[in-house]
Design a protein around this motif. Structure first.
Motif, PDB file in Angstrom:
ATOM      1  N   GLN A  95      -1.246   7.738 -13.598  1.00 28.83           N
ATOM      2  CA  GLN A  95      -2.072   6.664 -14.152  1.00 28.83           C
ATOM      3  C   GLN A  95      -1.301   5.450 -14.676  1.00 28.83           C
ATOM      4  O   GLN A  95      -1.920   4.497 -15.154  1.00 28.83           O
ATOM      5  CB  GLN A  95      -2.925   7.222 -15.297  1.00 28.83           C
TER       6      GLN A  95
ATOM      7  N   ALA B 186       0.833  -1.205   0.000  1.00 27.91           N
ATOM      8  CA  ALA B 186       0.000   0.000   0.000  1.00 27.91           C
ATOM      9  C   ALA B 186       0.868   1.255   0.000  1.00 27.91           C
ATOM     10  O   ALA B 186       0.533   2.261  -0.640  1.00 27.91           O
ATOM     11  CB  ALA B 186      -0.925  -0.011   1.212  1.00 27.91           C
TER      12      ALA B 186
ATOM     13  N   LYS C 299      -8.645  -2.911 -12.777  1.00 29.89           N
ATOM     14  CA  LYS C 299      -8.204  -3.445 -11.493  1.00 29.89           C
ATOM     15  C   LYS C 299      -6.863  -2.874 -11.044  1.00 29.89           C
ATOM     16  O   LYS C 299      -6.202  -3.441 -10.177  1.00 29.89           O
ATOM     17  CB  LYS C 299      -8.128  -4.969 -11.563  1.00 29.89           C
ATOM     18  N   GLY C 300      -6.460  -1.750 -11.624  1.00 27.90           N
ATOM     19  CA  GLY C 300      -5.197  -1.133 -11.244  1.00 27.90           C
ATOM     20  C   GLY C 300      -5.372  -0.103 -10.150  1.00 27.90           C
ATOM     21  O   GLY C 300      -6.402  -0.041  -9.475  1.00 27.90           O
ATOM     22  N   TYR C 301      -4.353   0.731  -9.981  1.00 24.91           N
ATOM     23  CA  TYR C 301      -4.393   1.773  -8.947  1.00 24.91           C
ATOM     24  C   TYR C 301      -3.780   3.054  -9.506  1.00 24.91           C
ATOM     25  O   TYR C 301      -3.102   3.010 -10.521  1.00 24.91           O
ATOM     26  CB  TYR C 301      -3.651   1.305  -7.682  1.00 24.91           C
ATOM     27  N   PRO C 302      -4.046   4.234  -8.904  1.00 20.75           N
ATOM     28  CA  PRO C 302      -4.725   4.440  -7.612  1.00 20.75           C
ATOM     29  C   PRO C 302      -6.247   4.590  -7.688  1.00 20.75           C
ATOM     30  O   PRO C 302      -6.922   4.544  -6.668  1.00 20.75           O
ATOM     31  CB  PRO C 302      -4.109   5.754  -7.120  1.00 20.75           C
ATOM     32  N   ARG C 303      -6.835   4.758  -8.901  1.00 23.57           N
ATOM     33  CA  ARG C 303      -8.265   5.080  -8.967  1.00 23.57           C
ATOM     34  C   ARG C 303      -9.125   4.004  -9.616  1.00 23.57           C
ATOM     35  O   ARG C 303     -10.339   4.163  -9.709  1.00 23.57           O
ATOM     36  CB  ARG C 303      -8.446   6.415  -9.707  1.00 23.57           C
ATOM     37  N   GLY C 304      -8.520   2.906 -10.066  1.00 23.57           N
ATOM     38  CA  GLY C 304      -9.308   1.850 -10.678  1.00 23.57           C
ATOM     39  C   GLY C 304      -9.934   2.244 -12.003  1.00 23.57           C
ATOM     40  O   GLY C 304     -11.032   1.805 -12.342  1.00 23.57           O
TER      41      GLY C 304
ATOM     42  N   LYS D 276       2.403   1.766  -3.503  1.00 22.26           N
ATOM     43  CA  LYS D 276       1.409   2.229  -4.476  1.00 22.26           C
ATOM     44  C   LYS D 276       1.189   3.740  -4.410  1.00 22.26           C
ATOM     45  O   LYS D 276       0.720   4.334  -5.383  1.00 22.26           O
ATOM     46  CB  LYS D 276       0.081   1.494  -4.236  1.00 22.26           C
ATOM     47  N   LYS D 277       1.545   4.360  -3.307  1.00 20.76           N
ATOM     48  CA  LYS D 277       1.353   5.806  -3.174  1.00 20.76           C
ATOM     49  C   LYS D 277       2.244   6.611  -4.121  1.00 20.76           C
ATOM     50  O   LYS D 277       2.007   7.801  -4.331  1.00 20.76           O
ATOM     51  CB  LYS D 277       1.610   6.243  -1.734  1.00 20.76           C
TER      52      LYS D 277
ATOM     53  N   HIS E 158      -0.066   2.912 -13.450  1.00 25.65           N
ATOM     54  CA  HIS E 158      -0.365   1.611 -12.842  1.00 25.65           C
ATOM     55  C   HIS E 158      -1.858   1.266 -12.913  1.00 25.65           C
ATOM     56  O   HIS E 158      -2.305   0.303 -12.293  1.00 25.65           O
ATOM     57  CB  HIS E 158       0.108   1.566 -11.389  1.00 25.65           C
ATOM     58  N   GLU E 159      -2.623   2.053 -13.664  1.00 24.91           N
ATOM     59  CA  GLU E 159      -4.010   1.673 -13.936  1.00 24.91           C
ATOM     60  C   GLU E 159      -3.999   0.514 -14.937  1.00 24.91           C
ATOM     61  O   GLU E 159      -3.064   0.359 -15.723  1.00 24.91           O
ATOM     62  CB  GLU E 159      -4.792   2.853 -14.513  1.00 24.91           C
TER      63      GLU E 159
END
Length: 377
Positions: free
Chosen positions: A216, A187, A224-229, A190-191, A218-219
């Motif tokens: 973006q 976690a 199913k990615g991050y930080p916002r899906g 991921k920041k 890592h979207e």
């Protein structure tokens, strides 16, 4: 030459490609004969593999790359300076960043027919800086393939080069941790995407779309990615490009928890992720710039013959030119011959030989395995 894991190096082997750190210092030069001391120092520096000369196969000469070694080293050095500046509460030198992107872009446009053949050698500590340079090159090549104009290419290049800038706010111990991350550690890592966006959007001369690449990259295409899906078209196309380049280059790097994958293995992994992590169209555009079987790869053909890749075909990346050195009975040929697989519909590469395979081949103890490693069109 071939890439050899450090634990398999032996005194007397000759370095085929110079190794540099992120400040541009030469750690070990091409042509140097390895000793026990040099091998031990490579291990201490966190270098897991290097390129060495190979007396089993003839010299391949200079392997041309899309950007020069000098530009690559200068770019890595510039990325390092900007990371260090932010860590010291100073500002990014955006003028220098833009200049490096322009230089890379100029060289790529001048070498449009050249495929990416080699993966660089980097220490664990220098990983992020080399990775940033490679992701920029891969992303720009993809953008060129997609028909981007100069403005879009520059926006893409700036964002790609600085896509991991948010990692300055994550501890190095966590970034280089061996073994599996805990839920809380993951976690925290991921920041870095949000951190990077927060940093870059404060610079008026960095395009906001470039900053969104950091946010973006890592979207995932399936949401199913991050930080916002975000999913599919919700993800900016620049970030979709950098997402593919980011994973591809990471697979080619030696990491504290695993050795580097070969290029054809990395391409196979990406293809399995297509439609889930990545937009298929963009993945195809990136892979079209990669020599799936790089020059210098030792390969077994489906005929049972063994040879070395000596040239690549841009229009048929899985069908390079191979110099056959051993016949199907594994007898070394007195007069090796070259075959252009793009002209042969029934002959293809069955698999790439590993370093252990090559050791056994040299000792006469090599036992062929079933073809399982092929990357067919």
């Amino acid at each position: 030459m071939r890439r050899v894991a450090v634990e398999l190096l032996e005194p007397g082997m000759i370095v085929a490609r110079s190794i540099f750190d992120s400040e541009g210092n030469c750690l070990l030069g091409a042509g140097v004969t390895l000793t026990d001391y040099y091998i031990q120092r490579l291990k201490e520096l966190g270098i897991v593999s290097i390129y060495v000369e190979d007396d089993l196969f003839d010299s391949l000469g200079e392997i041309k790359e899309p950007i020069s070694e000098q530009t690559r080293l200068e770019t890595i050095k510039e990325v390092r300076k900007n990371f260090q500046a932010l860590e010291a509460n100073r500002r990014i030198n955006t003028r220098h960043v833009k200049k490096m992107v322009d230089t890379i872009l100029d060289e790529l446009m001048s070498n449009r027919e050249v495929l990416i053949n080699l993966s660089d050698i980097r220490t664990y500590d220098d990983y992020t800086f080399s990775h940033s340079c490679n992701v920029c090159v891969l992303s720009l090549l993809t953008g060129i393939t997609l028909g981007y104009n100069e403005l879009k290419l520059k926006e893409l290049g700036i964002g790609a080069l600085l896509h991991d800038i948010g990692k300055i706010r994550v501890s190095k111990e966590l970034l280089n941790k061996r073994g599996e991350l805990t839920k809380n550690e993951y976690a925290e890592i991921k920041k870095h995407a949000a951190y990077g966006f927060d940093i870059l959007r404060t610079y008026e001369d960095i395009p906001l779309l470039s900053a969104h690449i950091a946010f973006q990259h890592h979207e995932r295409w399936d949401g199913k990615g991050y930080p916002r899906g975000l999913n599919q078209e919700q993800i900016h196309e620049y970030a979709r490009i950098v997402a593919v380049a980011d994973v591809y280059d990471a697979l080619l790097a030696d990491r504290p928890y695993r050795s580097a994958y070969s290029i054809n293995q990395a391409v196979a992994i990406l293809n399995h992720m297509s439609g889930l992590y990545f937009e298929p169209r963009i993945l195809a555009a990136l892979v079209s710039n990669v020599a799936v079987y790089p020059i210098g790869s030792v390969v077994m053909l489906n005929t049972g013959e063994i040879g070395v890749v000596v040239d690549v075909n841009r229009n048929a990346p899985t069908r390079p030119v191979v110099r056959v050195v051993f016949d199907r009975r594994l007898l070394r040929l007195k007069n090796p011959h070259e075959v252009d697989l793009s002209n042969l519909s029934t002959v293809y590469i069955a698999r790439v030989l590993t370093e252990q395979d090559i050791i056994h081949l040299k000792s006469g103890t090599f036992v062929p395995q079933d073809a399982s490693d092929t990357t067919q069109e």
